[in-house]
Enzyme design. Structure first.
Site, mmCIF file in Angstrom:
data_model
loop_
_atom_site.group_PDB
_atom_site.id
_atom_site.type_symbol
_atom_site.label_atom_id
_atom_site.label_comp_id
_atom_site.label_asym_id
_atom_site.label_seq_id
_atom_site.Cartn_x
_atom_site.Cartn_y
_atom_site.Cartn_z
ATOM 1 N N TYR A 149 30.762 -52.681 -10.318
ATOM 2 C CA TYR A 149 31.378 -51.714 -11.220
ATOM 3 C C TYR A 149 31.870 -50.514 -10.431
ATOM 4 O O TYR A 149 31.541 -50.342 -9.255
ATOM 5 C CB TYR A 149 30.386 -51.285 -12.313
ATOM 6 C CG TYR A 149 29.308 -50.324 -11.850
ATOM 7 C CD1 TYR A 149 28.253 -50.764 -11.053
ATOM 8 C CD2 TYR A 149 29.354 -48.975 -12.200
ATOM 9 C CE1 TYR A 149 27.270 -49.886 -10.623
ATOM 10 C CE2 TYR A 149 28.367 -48.085 -11.775
ATOM 11 C CZ TYR A 149 27.335 -48.543 -10.982
ATOM 12 O OH TYR A 149 26.378 -47.664 -10.550
ATOM 13 N N ARG B 34 36.690 -49.592 -2.651
ATOM 14 C CA ARG B 34 35.272 -49.975 -2.749
ATOM 15 C C ARG B 34 35.096 -51.128 -3.736
ATOM 16 O O ARG B 34 34.300 -52.046 -3.499
ATOM 17 C CB ARG B 34 34.430 -48.765 -3.165
ATOM 18 C CG ARG B 34 32.931 -49.060 -3.166
ATOM 19 C CD ARG B 34 32.101 -47.814 -3.404
ATOM 20 N NE ARG B 34 32.341 -47.255 -4.729
ATOM 21 C CZ ARG B 34 31.845 -46.083 -5.136
ATOM 22 N NH1 ARG B 34 31.086 -45.351 -4.331
ATOM 23 N NH2 ARG B 34 32.108 -45.642 -6.343
ATOM 24 N N ARG C 96 23.438 -71.663 -16.584
ATOM 25 C CA ARG C 96 22.390 -70.746 -16.104
ATOM 26 C C ARG C 96 21.743 -71.244 -14.810
ATOM 27 O O ARG C 96 20.538 -71.323 -14.656
ATOM 28 C CB ARG C 96 21.316 -70.460 -17.162
ATOM 29 C CG ARG C 96 20.756 -69.058 -16.964
ATOM 30 C CD ARG C 96 19.296 -68.859 -17.279
ATOM 31 N NE ARG C 96 18.791 -67.768 -16.438
ATOM 32 C CZ ARG C 96 18.139 -67.982 -15.291
ATOM 33 N NH1 ARG C 96 17.888 -69.191 -14.864
ATOM 34 N NH2 ARG C 96 17.750 -66.959 -14.566
ATOM 35 N N HIS D 28 21.681 -70.597 -10.713
ATOM 36 C CA HIS D 28 21.902 -69.407 -9.881
ATOM 37 C C HIS D 28 23.193 -69.456 -9.069
ATOM 38 O O HIS D 28 23.875 -68.457 -8.919
ATOM 39 C CB HIS D 28 20.729 -69.181 -8.923
ATOM 40 C CG HIS D 28 19.498 -68.680 -9.587
ATOM 41 N ND1 HIS D 28 18.859 -69.352 -10.600
ATOM 42 C CD2 HIS D 28 18.779 -67.543 -9.398
ATOM 43 C CE1 HIS D 28 17.803 -68.676 -10.995
ATOM 44 N NE2 HIS D 28 17.731 -67.558 -10.292
ATOM 45 N N LYS E 127 28.138 -51.841 -4.930
ATOM 46 C CA LYS E 127 27.990 -51.141 -6.220
ATOM 47 C C LYS E 127 27.762 -52.182 -7.314
ATOM 48 O O LYS E 127 28.629 -52.453 -8.159
ATOM 49 C CB LYS E 127 29.202 -50.245 -6.510
ATOM 50 C CG LYS E 127 28.879 -49.148 -7.548
ATOM 51 C CD LYS E 127 29.931 -48.070 -7.536
ATOM 52 C CE LYS E 127 29.782 -47.078 -8.688
ATOM 53 N NZ LYS E 127 28.561 -46.282 -8.672
ATOM 54 N N GLU F 56 19.309 -41.749 -0.425
ATOM 55 C CA GLU F 56 20.227 -41.114 -1.385
ATOM 56 C C GLU F 56 19.436 -40.814 -2.652
ATOM 57 O O GLU F 56 18.229 -41.051 -2.715
ATOM 58 C CB GLU F 56 21.413 -42.042 -1.666
ATOM 59 C CG GLU F 56 20.995 -43.388 -2.271
ATOM 60 C CD GLU F 56 22.180 -44.310 -2.595
ATOM 61 O OE1 GLU F 56 23.325 -43.845 -2.644
ATOM 62 O OE2 GLU F 56 21.923 -45.511 -2.841
HETATM 63 N N1 PLP Z 1 24.691 -43.509 -4.907
HETATM 64 C C1 PLP Z 1 24.419 -44.168 -6.041
HETATM 65 C C2 PLP Z 1 23.184 -45.012 -6.093
HETATM 66 C C3 PLP Z 1 25.278 -44.070 -7.151
HETATM 67 O O1 PLP Z 1 25.010 -44.738 -8.273
HETATM 68 C C4 PLP Z 1 26.435 -43.260 -7.050
HETATM 69 C C5 PLP Z 1 27.363 -43.194 -8.188
HETATM 70 O O2 PLP Z 1 27.694 -42.208 -8.739
HETATM 71 C C6 PLP Z 1 26.658 -42.554 -5.866
HETATM 72 C C7 PLP Z 1 25.772 -42.718 -4.800
HETATM 73 C C8 PLP Z 1 27.840 -41.634 -5.691
HETATM 74 O O3 PLP Z 1 29.030 -42.364 -5.580
HETATM 75 P P1 PLP Z 1 30.425 -41.763 -6.041
HETATM 76 O O4 PLP Z 1 30.587 -40.460 -5.298
HETATM 77 O O5 PLP Z 1 31.402 -42.786 -5.611
HETATM 78 O O6 PLP Z 1 30.359 -41.563 -7.514
#
Ligand code: PLP
Length: 284
Positions: A31, A50, A99, A101, A148, A181
Site C-alpha cells: 500500500y 516505492r 487458500r 500459500h 510497505k 523507526e
Molecule cells: N515507517 C513506517 C513503519 C510507516 O508506516 C510509515 C508511513 O507513514 C513511515 C515510516 C513514513 O513513511 P512516509 O514518509 O513515506 O509516509
C-alpha cells in the site's frame, strides 16, 4: 466519499471485494499513502517508485505505468471535495479460492484507492503544533520492514503499546539498542548542529518524508546530516527528536518514556526545518 476499485470509481460505502482476496486472507499486498492538500499531491513520484518496488518484490504485476497511476489519483481527487486528504492505495494479489500459500497463477490484482481526511500539517501551522509523546520498545516486527506491506500486525501491536500508555507512537530499537523507526513513521535525532537518522536497511521503511527531508537538508547545507546508527541512550540525551511521515510531515517529539526531550518544547532546529519543508514539499 468516492473510492476507486478495479477500474471504476464507486461510492466508498458501496465498494465490495471478495472475502477470498489474499489481501484479506494473507495480508498479501502493498500500500501507499500520498498526502494531497487542495488537490496538490506531495512526493507523488517517489511514492509511486516505492509502490513499484514493493509490487516487484511481491511479483505482482498490474500493467499500470506511472502516468496511469497519476491519472487515476487525479481522477479520485477530482471526484471528492477539495480538502486535505491522504490518498490510500492498496494493491493485493487478488482473490483465489484455493487458500494455498503459493502465489496463484491466474489471479488478477485488486487495486483499491480511497481518500481519508488528514489534519492540517505542521508546515502550514507550525505555531499551533502540540508535539508528540512517545514510548520506546524493542522492535519485534519481521525482517522485511522495507516493504510497505499490508501485513501490519507487528506495527499495529507496537502502536497500541503507545496508546495503552497514553502516547502517540512507539519508538522502536533493535536488539543492539539502536533505533529503527516508529511503528508508523521514521525517526530523526538532533544534537547541536548534527541531524541524524538511521540508515536504510531491511529493518525500516524507506519513508518518502525522510527521503525528501534528507534531500532538502543536504541541498541547504546548513546542518551536518548523518545516516547511521543511533543508540536509544543517544536519543534520550538528544536536543530534539522528530517523527516523520506523510501525514505528520516533520513533527517534534517532546516526551520519550515520560521524560522531556531537550527542554520539552519544539526545538529551534525543528522550527527552522519545518519552514524549509513547507517551502519545498511540492517540489518532489
Ligand atoms: N515507517 C513506517 C513503519 C510507516 O508506516 C510509515 C508511513 O507513514 C513511515 C515510516 C513514513 O513513511 P512516509 O514518509 O513515506 O509516509
Amino acid at each position: 466519499s468516492v473510492a476507486f476499485l478495479n477500474g471504476e470509481f464507486v461510492k466508498l460505502s458501496e465498494a465490495r471485494i471478495s472475502p477470498l482476496d489474499r489481501g484479506f486472507l494473507f495480508g498479501d499486498g502493498v500500500y501507499e499513502v500520498i498526502p494531497a492538500y487542495a488537490g496538490k499531491t506531495v512526493g507523488l513520484r517517489p511514492h509511486l517508485a516505492r509502490l513499484n518496488n514493493g509490487l516487484a518484490a511481491l511479483e505482482i504485476t498490474t500493467g499500470w505505468d506511472d502516468a496511469h497511476w497519476q491519472q487515476t489519483i487525479d481522477g479520485l481527487l477530482a471526484q471528492n471535495p477539495v480538502g486535505n486528504w491522504g490518498v490510500y492505495i492498496q494493491v493485493s494479489r487478488g482473490a483465489d479460492v484455493t487458500r494455498f500459500h503459493a502465489y496463484p497463477k491466474d489471479v488478477s490484482p485488486t487495486i483499491f484507492m480511497f481518500v481519508f481526511p488528514i489534519a492540517t500539517p505542521p508546515s502550514e501551522s507550525p505555531q499551533t503544533v502540540k508535539g508528540l509523546k512517545v514510548v520506546s520498545a524493542e522492535d519485534l516486527r519481521w525482517q522485511r520492514c522495507h516493504i510497505k506491506s499490508t501485513s501490519l500486525l507487528g506495527n499495529v501491536m507496537h502502536f497500541q503499546q503507545a496508546v495503552t500508555q497514553g502516547g502517540n507512537d512507539t519508538l522502536l530499537y533493535d536488539n543492539q539498542g539502536n533505533l529503527t523507526e516508529f511503528s508508523s513513521a521514521n525517526v530523526f535525532v538532533v544534537q547541536g548542529n548534527v541531524i541524524s537518522t538511521p540508515a536504510l536497511d531491511n529493518h525500516i521503511l524507506p519513508g518518502i518524508t525522510r527521503l525528501m527531508l534528507l534531500d532538502m537538508l543536504r541541498k541547504q547545507n546548513k546542518y551536518q546530516v548523518v545516516e547511521g546508527a543511533i543508540g536509544l541512550q543517544q536519543a534520550r540525551a538528544a536536543d530534539e527528536i522528530w517523527l516523520t511521515s506523510s501525514s505528520k510531515e516533520v513533527s517534534p517529539v517532546l516526551k520519550l518514556d515520560g521524560r522531556n526531550v531537550g527542554d520539552g518544547l519544539p526545538g529551534k532546529v525543528w522550527q527552522d526545518v519545518i519552514a524549509l519543508y513547507g517551502q519545498q514539499k511540492y517540489d518532489y
